[in-house]
Every structure is written in C-alpha cells, then in structure tokens.
Design a protein around this motif. Structure first.
Motif, short mmCIF file in Angstrom:
data_model
loop_
_atom_site.label_atom_id
_atom_site.label_comp_id
_atom_site.label_asym_id
_atom_site.label_seq_id
_atom_site.Cartn_x
_atom_site.Cartn_y
_atom_site.Cartn_z
N GLY A 153 42.28 29.31 52.86
CA GLY A 153 42.86 28.49 51.61
C GLY A 153 42.04 28.55 50.43
O GLY A 153 42.06 27.37 49.59
N ASN A 154 41.10 29.18 50.41
CA ASN A 154 39.92 29.12 49.43
C ASN A 154 40.13 29.97 47.98
O ASN A 154 41.16 30.67 48.07
CB ASN A 154 38.52 29.46 50.02
CG ASN A 154 38.45 30.74 50.58
OD1 ASN A 154 39.50 31.07 51.46
ND2 ASN A 154 37.48 31.61 50.40
N VAL A 155 39.33 29.72 47.11
CA VAL A 155 39.65 30.40 45.96
C VAL A 155 38.34 31.14 45.49
O VAL A 155 37.06 30.62 45.69
CB VAL A 155 39.89 29.32 44.78
CG1 VAL A 155 40.05 30.14 43.39
CG2 VAL A 155 41.11 28.73 45.03
N CYS A 156 38.15 32.34 45.13
CA CYS A 156 37.15 33.08 44.47
C CYS A 156 37.34 33.69 43.11
O CYS A 156 38.48 33.92 42.57
CB CYS A 156 36.88 34.28 45.46
SG CYS A 156 35.74 35.42 44.97
N ASP A 157 36.18 33.24 42.28
CA ASP A 157 36.20 33.58 41.05
C ASP A 157 35.41 35.01 40.57
O ASP A 157 35.21 34.92 39.23
CB ASP A 157 35.51 32.16 39.98
CG ASP A 157 36.51 30.96 40.47
OD1 ASP A 157 37.81 31.53 40.51
OD2 ASP A 157 36.07 29.87 40.68
N GLU A 158 35.01 35.74 41.38
CA GLU A 158 34.44 36.70 41.17
C GLU A 158 35.74 37.89 40.65
O GLU A 158 36.71 37.99 40.82
CB GLU A 158 33.64 37.45 42.33
CG GLU A 158 32.43 36.41 43.05
CD GLU A 158 31.28 36.50 42.00
OE1 GLU A 158 31.06 37.25 41.15
OE2 GLU A 158 30.30 35.62 42.56
N TYR A 159 34.93 38.85 40.00
CA TYR A 159 35.91 39.98 39.40
C TYR A 159 35.96 41.12 40.65
O TYR A 159 35.32 41.36 41.13
CB TYR A 159 35.01 40.73 38.16
CG TYR A 159 34.95 39.97 37.14
CD1 TYR A 159 36.10 40.20 36.05
CD2 TYR A 159 33.83 39.37 36.51
CE1 TYR A 159 36.16 39.46 35.12
CE2 TYR A 159 33.92 38.50 35.29
CZ TYR A 159 34.91 38.64 34.67
OH TYR A 159 34.94 37.80 33.22
N VAL A 160 37.48 41.19 40.84
CA VAL A 160 37.84 42.16 42.16
C VAL A 160 38.61 43.04 41.28
O VAL A 160 39.56 42.83 40.39
CB VAL A 160 38.51 41.43 43.01
CG1 VAL A 160 37.47 40.73 43.94
CG2 VAL A 160 39.70 40.69 42.71
N SER A 161 38.86 44.29 41.77
CA SER A 161 39.73 45.31 41.30
C SER A 161 40.65 45.77 42.53
O SER A 161 40.33 45.51 43.61
CB SER A 161 38.85 46.54 40.79
OG SER A 161 39.85 47.77 40.63
N LEU A 162 42.00 46.36 41.89
CA LEU A 162 42.85 46.91 42.92
C LEU A 162 42.24 47.92 43.84
O LEU A 162 42.61 47.84 45.07
CB LEU A 162 44.03 47.50 42.10
CG LEU A 162 45.22 47.88 42.81
CD1 LEU A 162 45.78 46.69 43.36
CD2 LEU A 162 46.18 48.81 41.97
N ILE A 163 41.28 48.72 43.42
CA ILE A 163 40.61 49.42 44.29
C ILE A 163 39.90 48.95 45.47
O ILE A 163 39.50 49.44 46.51
CB ILE A 163 39.61 50.43 43.42
CG1 ILE A 163 40.67 51.00 42.21
CG2 ILE A 163 39.34 51.63 44.52
CD1 ILE A 163 39.65 51.87 41.44
N ASP A 164 39.61 47.50 45.22
CA ASP A 164 38.98 46.81 46.38
C ASP A 164 39.64 46.59 47.62
O ASP A 164 39.15 46.38 48.56
CB ASP A 164 38.34 45.53 46.08
CG ASP A 164 37.13 45.89 44.75
OD1 ASP A 164 36.59 46.65 44.93
OD2 ASP A 164 37.12 44.68 44.10
N ILE A 165 40.97 46.74 47.46
CA ILE A 165 42.07 46.55 48.60
C ILE A 165 41.77 47.61 49.70
O ILE A 165 41.68 47.19 50.84
CB ILE A 165 43.45 46.17 48.22
CG1 ILE A 165 43.53 44.83 47.32
CG2 ILE A 165 44.38 46.20 49.29
CD1 ILE A 165 45.02 44.62 46.85
N PRO A 166 41.91 48.77 49.24
CA PRO A 166 41.63 49.87 50.13
C PRO A 166 40.22 49.77 51.01
O PRO A 166 40.15 50.07 52.14
CB PRO A 166 41.86 51.16 49.53
CG PRO A 166 41.77 50.78 48.08
CD PRO A 166 42.16 49.40 48.01
N ALA A 167 39.37 49.37 50.20
CA ALA A 167 37.98 49.29 50.83
C ALA A 167 38.00 48.07 51.92
O ALA A 167 37.51 48.02 52.72
CB ALA A 167 36.91 48.92 49.82
N THR A 168 38.59 46.87 51.49
CA THR A 168 38.91 45.86 52.35
C THR A 168 39.53 46.22 53.67
O THR A 168 39.43 45.94 54.88
CB THR A 168 39.60 44.62 51.87
OG1 THR A 168 38.63 44.43 50.55
CG2 THR A 168 39.22 43.46 52.70
N ILE A 169 40.65 47.09 53.52
CA ILE A 169 41.44 47.48 54.49
C ILE A 169 40.83 48.08 55.57
O ILE A 169 40.83 48.39 56.87
CB ILE A 169 42.65 48.14 54.27
CG1 ILE A 169 43.54 47.28 53.43
CG2 ILE A 169 43.56 49.01 55.41
CD1 ILE A 169 44.96 47.82 52.79
#
Length: 509
Positions: A358-374
């Motif tokens: 339930g936390n919050v992150c204020d860093e810049y992330v991109s849609l392309i980071d989702i497949p990398a996380t998967i």
C-alpha cells in the motif's frame, strides 16, 4: 521467502509467479479514488492499490494506442519498433509488429507459461497468437459491438442488442454534426461489451488456474478494456452514476491556446469542444467517470474469481492505461499532437504479494517498465526488455540510486504525420515540435501547462539545459533523425557537426 538471482537479491517470494495485467484505454489519472478523486467509484482498482504500490509519475512512451501498446509488448520505444500509427488512421507507417520481433509474451510462453490476452489488442495486424498468446482479443479502436462473437453471446444469454439514444455530439464548421461523444445504451450492464470481456477473462482465468493448481504451470493474463475511450456509451445506471455538481472542470479548461502550436486549435475544432457549455462539459466528464466506475465493477468480478480460485497470494497484478484523455482539458478532446500531462501521464499500479504494502512511489516510470517487471517476477532476465526496467525494488519501497530523473516521450502522428519529442522534469517540460513553435512550461508555477514560456528571456538558461539533455538522450537512444533536426533548429549549445555525418561532410571543409 527470498532467493538469490544472477541480478542480485530477489525480493519477490518464490510462490509469486502468475501475473494479471489490467489495461484500460484513454484513461485519465484523476478518475480513481486511490489517485485522489474523492467522488470516484473505483473500489476494486483502489483495492489493488491498497495492497500494491501507486506510482504517481507513470508515463506512456507515446499517447496513442498502437505505438504505446506495441512498446509494452516489444519492450522497445516507438521509434525503434516502428509500429507508429493506429491501423484505422494509418498515415503510411507500419502497422504490424514483425513476427520476428522479441516480445515478453513469447518469452514467457517459451519458458512454460500459459499466456493470454482478452479484449483490446490494437498492436497492429499481426495478432497475439503470433507472439505466444492465447487470443481472445477483438479488433478496433472502440468497442466492436458488431463483432459476431459478441452478438452471439448476447443471443445466447437472452440479452438485448446494442441500441442507444440521447446522443451527445458537437458541431463542426458549417453547423454540421460532429463526432459522437456520449450516448445512453438501451441495455443493462449485463449486456455491455465490458461484461463480455470480463466473462471471457474469467473463463480463461479458470482454465489457467486449473493448469496452475494441477500441473504447476504459471500464467500471464492480460485483460484489456476498450474504455473509457470515447464515445461513452453507457446504461442509464452508469450514465447517471456521478453527480455533475461533484465535477470540477479541468484547471486548463479555459486555455486560450494562444502562443501554442496552431494544430492544437485545429484539434479543438475537429472535436467540436466549444460546442458544449460548462454544465454540459460537467455532465460529459461525469459520464466519463461513470464509464471508469463500470469498468471497475467488471474488474471486481475478475478479482472475485481470482479470490475464489485461491490465486491472490500467488499472483502479481498491474493496473495501467495505454495513455490518457483530454476530456475538455485545454479545450481539447481525445488525444493528439499536444504533449500535455493529461494524455501522457497514466495510472500505474503494481501489486506484488510479499513486495508491495500500500505504498506510494514518486519516481518516473514508463509503461515499458511493466514487461520488465513481469520478466523479473517470472525469474527471467529483465534486460531482455530493451528500454524498460523492473520497478520491483521501487515498489518494495527501496531507493534505486541510478533511477531516471526525468522522462522523455515521443509522438509520430495521428491522422497525419507530425513529429514531437518531450522531456519532463519535476519543474519543467520542454516540447520540440518540428512543424511549428516549440513549448516550455514552468510546472512550478504553471502545473496545468497554460503558459508557453519558450521565448521568454528569463528562461533562456533553462531552455538550453533542457534541450541539451533531451538531445543527449535522443542520441543515446538512437533517435538520431530527430536529434539532427533539433541540433539544426533549436537554439542550444550543440553544434550540428556532432550529429550523424553524411559522406559529404568529410570533404566539405
């Protein structure tokens, strides 16, 4: 339980291998309760955030459906994968990802995953089965309500066919009827295309869960809704769910567009945005929020199925959108050649059991980071995603010292070719437009991007610094054609000779 990997200490529990990714289309971040809208009706998306991590600075690489979705699938920036236009409004760009291109879905499939996609695909003419997926997708930019499978589903379930009334549309020059923005469906929610997508998703989820429980075969399931993309066709219950009196018009609603690229005024004309008065716009925005609420309801049905199947502790979930929507902001509608946060910022929520809380992150992330996380969740090499990085550590609440300090986005055209590049920091945004004037916004005192200060002398130093940083990143990425244009046409301290040389350059001395 944690275990070491070749990339360091793995913080993802070993039992978390499955993934469900919810994606909406043309979805503003200010429509969700978990992102600050106190009038939103989004308890199910909010529940994902309650156990997840909300990223406050999520961005799309390009605010148009096909390039953004193709970037997520291939892990490449749009100028690299070259699938740059929606097929319905092709402007001579490629609209098919080559079958030989790397995709995270094929990589998962090749490593023993069930991989499926339900709903909107819109990544070009090569369909999901070419990239390792079970294909439950449907063609089109908007809900394809004439699709024969949907029509058959309605008939099988004794549900009424699609019909609408109370049509909201603007006026084009000459007092001609403009595009339809909203309408009331003469159907119950149970007959909507959103329900159809959710039912198909639940069926596929049950199939994958059975294989996972019986054979240990993990899965990745993408559920892609067509909404809340306009036009907003909703049953009465959802059309009237939100009180228009609870809607505050966008802070940029009265933008004069003076001192900005003329194409923005052209888009305002194209979408007839001045056809509606303030009260009508409040109603249209309320209907848009109602559309989000209806999708949230269907996501809740899928989450209920996941709970029933005992998947919640073993399954990571993402909620995102391909891009945002103007919905009256800057006197615009839809999306287009205007790189405002309204369409470039996206909802970005990651729920990874044992990692997020339930936390919050204020860093810049991109849609392309989702497949990398998967890929990280699957125990595969995230570096195979060329232009994205896993957000796992950020989602855990860790500091990542070398994380990006700004975001660079690109646009290649919709309806007609037009090139734009943008760099955004917490304080400023610079937009380079090859077809007319460039833009600079001081987000410290102008967070709604109303005043273009590109030519204001007091900002000369900032403008040059941002231009140099954007140029550096474009060169580093390989976006050399646009970088060369920048070097010649933009007033900053980079000589043209630093760009790619032609054969003549070496003799013209």
């Amino acid at each position: 339980m944690t275990e070491p990997t070749t990339t360091g200490q793995r913080i993802i529990p070993s039992n978390v291998r499955n993934v469900i990714t919810f994606m909406t289309d043309q979805h503003r971040i200010d429509t969700l309760g978990c992102l600050g809208n106190e009038h939103a009706r989004t308890p199910n998306i909010d529940s994902i955030a309650a156990d997840g991590c909300r990223f406050t600075k999520g961005f799309t690489p390009s605010a148009i459906c096909t390039p953004a979705r193709a970037s997520m699938l291939t892990g490449q920036l749009p100028f690299k994968h070259q699938t740059l236009a929606n097929p319905e409004w092709n402007i001579a760009y490629s609209t098919a990802i080559p079958e030989t291109d790397w995709t995270y879905t094929q990589e998962l499939h090749d490593h023993g995953y069930n991989v499926g996609m339900v709903g909107k695909y819109h990544c070009g003419t090569n369909l999901p089965d070419k990239f390792g997926m079970d294909d439950d997708t449907f063609w089109g930019a908007e809900n394809p309500v004439a699709n024969e499978e949907y029509v058959a589903w309605l008939e099988e379930n004794n549900l009424p066919p699609v019909k609408a009334h109370d049509i909201w549309r603007g006026k084009l020059p000459g007092n001609r009827d403009g595009h339809i923005i909203a309408a009331r469906l003469d159907q119950p929610e149970e007959a909507t295309f959103e329900r159809f997508i959710a039912d198909r998703s639940i069926a596929r989820l049950r199939q994958y869960a059975k294989d996972y429980k019986e054979n240990g075969k993990p899965f990745s399931l993408d559920v892609h809704f067509f909404g809340p993309h306009l036009p907003y066709f909703l049953p009465d219950e959802w059309f009237d769910l939100i009180d228009p009196n609870d809607v505050t018009l966008p802070q940029s609603f009265g933008d004069s567009l003076i001192g900005k690229p003329p194409v923005q005024q052209n888009y305002a004309t194209y979408w007839s945005t001045s056809s509606f008065d303030n009260d009508q716009w409040r109603k249209l925005i309320a209907v848009y929020w109602g559309y989000v609420a209806m999708i949230d309801f269907e996501i809740g049905r899928i989450l209920d199925a996941a709970r029933e199947l005992g998947l919640m502790n073993d399954t990571a979930m993402f909620f995102c959108a391909d891009h945002g929507e103007f919905t009256g902001a800057h006197r615009l509608n839809d999306k287009g050649p205007a790189m405002y946060d309204d369409i470039y910022r996206i909802p970005f929520i990651a729920r990874i059991p044992g990692v997020t809380h339930g936390n919050v992150c204020d860093e810049y992330v991109s849609l392309i980071d989702i497949p990398a996380t998967i890929m990280d969740i699957a125990g595969l090499d995230p570096k195979l995603v060329e232009d994205g990085r896993p957000v796992t550590a950020l989602a855990h609440g860790d500091t990542v010292p070398d994380w990006r300090k700004n975001i660079v986005c690109e646009f290649h055209g919709l309806h007609f070719p037009i090139q734009q590049r943008m760099i955004r920091t917490d304080e400023f945004k610079l937009v380079i437009n090859h077809e007319s004037m460039d833009e600079l916004y001081d987000l410290r005192c102008d967070p709604y991007e109303l005043n273009n200060v590109y030519t204001v002398p007091a900002y000369d130093k900032i403008r040059r610094e941002l231009a140099a940083e954007l140029y550096r990143q474009l060169r580093e990425r390989g976006d050399s054609s646009f970088a060369k244009w920048m070097a010649a046409m933009t007033d900053f301290d980079i000589p043209l000779e630093n760009t790619a040389r032609s054969d003549w350059d070496s003799v013209a001395k």
